[in-house]
Design a protein around this motif. Structure first.
Motif, short mmCIF file in Angstrom:
data_model
loop_
_atom_site.label_atom_id
_atom_site.label_comp_id
_atom_site.label_asym_id
_atom_site.label_seq_id
_atom_site.Cartn_x
_atom_site.Cartn_y
_atom_site.Cartn_z
N GLU A 1 0.84 -1.21 0.00
CA GLU A 1 0.00 0.00 0.00
C GLU A 1 0.88 1.26 0.00
O GLU A 1 0.59 2.23 -0.71
CB GLU A 1 -0.92 -0.02 1.23
CG GLU A 1 -2.01 1.03 1.17
CD GLU A 1 -3.03 0.86 2.29
OE1 GLU A 1 -4.16 1.35 2.14
OE2 GLU A 1 -2.69 0.24 3.33
N GLU A 2 1.95 1.22 0.77
CA GLU A 2 2.88 2.37 0.81
C GLU A 2 3.51 2.59 -0.57
O GLU A 2 3.65 3.73 -1.03
CB GLU A 2 3.97 2.12 1.86
CG GLU A 2 4.92 3.28 2.02
CD GLU A 2 6.04 3.01 3.01
OE1 GLU A 2 6.91 3.89 3.16
OE2 GLU A 2 6.06 1.93 3.62
N LEU A 3 3.87 1.49 -1.24
CA LEU A 3 4.45 1.59 -2.59
C LEU A 3 3.44 2.20 -3.57
O LEU A 3 3.81 3.03 -4.40
CB LEU A 3 4.89 0.21 -3.07
CG LEU A 3 5.50 0.15 -4.48
CD1 LEU A 3 6.77 1.00 -4.57
CD2 LEU A 3 5.81 -1.30 -4.87
N ALA A 4 2.19 1.79 -3.47
CA ALA A 4 1.15 2.35 -4.34
C ALA A 4 1.04 3.86 -4.15
O ALA A 4 0.94 4.62 -5.12
CB ALA A 4 -0.20 1.69 -4.04
N ASN A 5 1.08 4.30 -2.89
CA ASN A 5 0.98 5.74 -2.60
C ASN A 5 2.19 6.49 -3.13
O ASN A 5 2.07 7.61 -3.63
CB ASN A 5 0.83 5.96 -1.09
CG ASN A 5 -0.53 5.52 -0.57
OD1 ASN A 5 -1.54 5.70 -1.25
ND2 ASN A 5 -0.56 4.95 0.62
N ILE A 6 3.38 5.88 -3.03
CA ILE A 6 4.59 6.52 -3.56
C ILE A 6 4.47 6.66 -5.08
O ILE A 6 4.76 7.72 -5.64
CB ILE A 6 5.85 5.70 -3.20
CG1 ILE A 6 6.11 5.75 -1.69
CG2 ILE A 6 7.07 6.21 -3.95
CD1 ILE A 6 7.19 4.78 -1.21
N ALA A 7 4.05 5.58 -5.75
CA ALA A 7 3.92 5.62 -7.21
C ALA A 7 2.92 6.71 -7.62
O ALA A 7 3.15 7.42 -8.61
CB ALA A 7 3.46 4.26 -7.73
N TYR A 8 1.86 6.86 -6.85
CA TYR A 8 0.85 7.88 -7.18
C TYR A 8 1.43 9.28 -7.01
O TYR A 8 1.30 10.13 -7.90
CB TYR A 8 -0.38 7.69 -6.30
CG TYR A 8 -1.39 8.80 -6.46
CD1 TYR A 8 -2.16 8.90 -7.61
CD2 TYR A 8 -1.56 9.76 -5.46
CE1 TYR A 8 -3.09 9.93 -7.78
CE2 TYR A 8 -2.48 10.80 -5.62
CZ TYR A 8 -3.23 10.87 -6.78
OH TYR A 8 -4.14 11.90 -6.95
N THR A 9 2.08 9.53 -5.87
CA THR A 9 2.61 10.87 -5.61
C THR A 9 3.76 11.22 -6.57
O THR A 9 3.99 12.38 -6.85
CB THR A 9 3.12 11.02 -4.16
OG1 THR A 9 4.09 10.00 -3.89
CG2 THR A 9 1.98 10.89 -3.16
N GLN A 10 4.44 10.18 -7.08
CA GLN A 10 5.54 10.41 -8.03
C GLN A 10 5.04 10.40 -9.48
O GLN A 10 5.82 10.23 -10.42
CB GLN A 10 6.63 9.36 -7.84
CG GLN A 10 7.39 9.49 -6.53
CD GLN A 10 8.15 10.79 -6.42
OE1 GLN A 10 8.77 11.24 -7.36
NE2 GLN A 10 8.09 11.42 -5.25
N LYS A 11 3.70 10.56 -9.62
CA LYS A 11 3.07 10.72 -10.94
C LYS A 11 3.29 9.52 -11.87
O LYS A 11 3.62 9.66 -13.05
CB LYS A 11 3.56 12.02 -11.60
CG LYS A 11 3.15 13.27 -10.83
CD LYS A 11 3.62 14.54 -11.50
CE LYS A 11 3.07 15.78 -10.83
NZ LYS A 11 3.37 15.90 -9.40
#
Length: 591
Positions: A259-269
């Motif tokens: 879940e943390e990785l998904a959020n990172i990928a989202y914030t990093q566009k």
């Protein structure tokens, strides 16, 4: 009698400590003759004290009294078997350019390891203290050969790093972590100083090969974890996801890491990768809350990527989810997101307001109620029902005083007053928010306060400011074209006023939202050319750099602009990011 003895003992300790301080000060200040006398007195009182021995030897060496230092060390070695003294003796010969005797004594020290490998720590440190790194490496390797349970790979890694031998450094850290799991995060921090965000960087390639070899030869999830970490540093989130799935399928524990990785990928566009990860979470989680959050994030990304023709499908997805999971406290995020979708995308503001008002009837905590009211206020502003919006924002402030959401509500009160043209009341609220504990709110408040203050003073009728506020409202209402056209009015009719720079910036941001990057570029260039001394100069430079780097694929132009922030605008809020991105474009290591 015992008391008298204790007092005398404490007094002598105090005198001893004072003499030590005096000796150190003499040495520090370069008064070596005086330091020599002090250290001779101290050492005479305690000839087994290694610190005094070393300091006395150093003092003799500073005075080029090498024979005296040699005699001192030889006497000490007759008294005690202390291998670091052999290194000091060897170094004393080295200072006299006698490399033969220097090496003889170094090897004597290393030979001690044949019988006492546990001496390796102090022998290695002694070599390191004189930058005798090859001898230190020999020491640590020999100790591990004689006694395999010893692990000096951390010390070896540090030395190899100093020597610039990156592959050996990486291998040593990896070998150390093989039996010291608790140091994994420490080792990652060490690695981050040598790798780059560029996956083609030589160091990245070396580390990736080492970890892949470990995964093949000695399978352990910590190597998958380390490889995932490396891919994240390179912003290669899809490959990181592959490793995280491997870890999850072996452990079948929490999905928190994924879940943390998904959020990172989202914030990093990287929305497509984020969507893939959130789908995996939805399909694999047994936890209802995590599953709901996964659906919520998927819909959020799909909405951002959608066009009008997709809205019907998204609307049905929201309704199906709310029917499946219910309209309860655990689906508040979904409810607020659906209310926002109805108002801002389907233009069904009345339905959105009714829907969210129904949500207020659910049994909820005060924070959840505040979040719904915040969205209701925004929708009412969208409808230009400013007074009703202010009621909801004010209710939040009263219910949750001094909280972050209360400060956000106060900012929205100020912004709503600004939209209405009530600049005086807006300023009074913004002044309070300048000391907000939420840095984001404090920064937004300061920006708006400067906008109002600078332009209210220049134009007593506040004509241009009122037009700008109206354009700002249109942008909030997602009426980008109308906002851009209204901003053009300011650029044509108020050419000499301070608000022009702000107008160009706002318009450029709207052009970016519409993916009209050439037009945005022209605006930023006008600010850079015409408002060099203005407070928005760094905003324009950074924004233009981002366009060149991420949209127009002109990294050299981006690099020059990031460099401009670094050297000409060191007090800018973009300084840290500019330095990081400049170094990444140059191919430097991350730190």
């Amino acid at each position: 009698m015992r008391l008298l003895f204790t007092l005398c003992f404490l007094f002598s300790l105090n005198v001893f400590a004072q003499e030590d301080i005096v000796a150190r000060e003499y040495f520090k200040n370069g008064e070596f003759e005086k330091a020599l006398i002090s250290y001779q007195k101290l050492y005479a009182k305690n000839i087994k004290n290694r610190n005094y021995l070393n300091q006395l030897v150093k003092t003799h060496q500073q005075l080029e009294q090498y024979k005296a230092a040699e005699n001192l060390l030889l006497k000490y070695l007759d008294l005690l078997n202390y291998p670091p003294a052999l290194i000091e003796l060897g170094y004393n010969y080295k200072l006299q350019n006698d490399t033969i005797n220097a090496n003889i004594n170094y090897q004597k020290a290393v030979s001690e390891l044949d019988l006492k490998p546990n001496y390796a720590g102090m022998i290695g440190r002694a070599f390191e203290s004189h930058s005798l790194l090859d001898q230190a490496i020999e020491t640590y390797n020999k100790a591990m050969l004689v006694k395999p349970e010893l692990n000096f790979n951390m010390q070896l890694a540090r030395i190899y790093g100093e020597q610039g031998n990156i592959e050996k450094m990486f291998n040593s850290y990896i070998n150390f972590s093989e039996i010291n799991d608790t140091y994994i995060n420490t080792i990652k921090r060490e690695f981050s100083s040598f790798i780059s965000e560029n996956k083609e960087h030589e160091n990245n390639t070396i580390l990736r090969k080492i970890i892949l070899k470990k995964i093949q030869t000695s399978p352990d999830l910590k190597w998958n974890d380390m490889l995932s970490w490396l891919f994240i540093q390179q912003k290669d989130y899809k490959k990181a996801f592959t490793q995280e799935k491997a870890i999850y399928k072996r452990q079948m524990e929490s999905l928190d890491r994924i879940e943390e990785l998904a959020n990172i990928a989202y914030t990093q566009k990287q929305p497509e990768v984020a969507k893939e990860i959130f789908r995996f979470i939805v399909d694999n989680s047994q936890d209802i809350d995590i599953k709901i959050n996964g659906h919520y994030n998927l819909l959020k990304i799909e909405t951002e990527q959608s066009s009008t023709k997709d809205y019907k499908t998204i609307n049905e997805s929201y309704l199906n989810l709310l029917e499946t999971f219910g309209k309860t406290g655990r689906t508040i995020d979904l409810q607020i997101a659906y209310g926002h979708f109805l108002a801002f995308y389907l233009n069904q503001t009345s339905n959105a307001i009714t829907f969210l008002k129904d949500s207020l009837e659910i049994e909820l905590g005060s924070y959840q109620l505040a979040r719904i009211k915040l969205e209701l206020g925004d929708i009412l502003v969208l409808e230009e029902k400013f007074n009703e919006a202010l009621i909801y924002y004010t209710q939040i402030q009263r219910a949750l005083k001094n909280s972050t959401i209360s400060q956000e509500a106060r900012f929205k009160v100020a912004k709503t007053s600004y939209y209405k043209g009530d600049f005086k009341w807006a300023e009074s609220q913004l002044k309070i928010l300048q000391s907000s504990t939420s840095q984001l709110t404090a920064n937004d408040a300061l920006d708006l306060k400067l906008l109002i203050g600078d332009n209210k003073a220049e134009d007593s009728l506040q004509t241009a400011l009122k037009i700008y506020a109206k354009a700002d409202l249109l942008a909030f209402q997602n009426k980008k074209n109308e906002s851009i056209n209204l901003l053009n009015t300011i650029l044509k009719e108020h050419k000499t006023e301070a608000i022009v720079a702000q107008t160009l910036l706002k318009q450029a941001q709207l052009f970016e939202e519409k993916a009209e990057f050439e037009k945005a570029k022209e605006n930023y260039e006008r600010i850079i050319s015409n408002f060099k001394e203005g407070i928005l100069i760094d905003d324009a430079i950074y924004a233009l750099a981002e366009i060149y780097a991420n949209k127009l694929e002109q990294p050299e132009k981006a690099k020059a602009l990031y460099e401009s922030i670094i050297f000409e605008h060191a007090d800018s809020i973009y300084f840290v990011d500019s330095r990081k991105k400049y170094r990444a474009l140059r191919g430097d290591a991350i730190n």
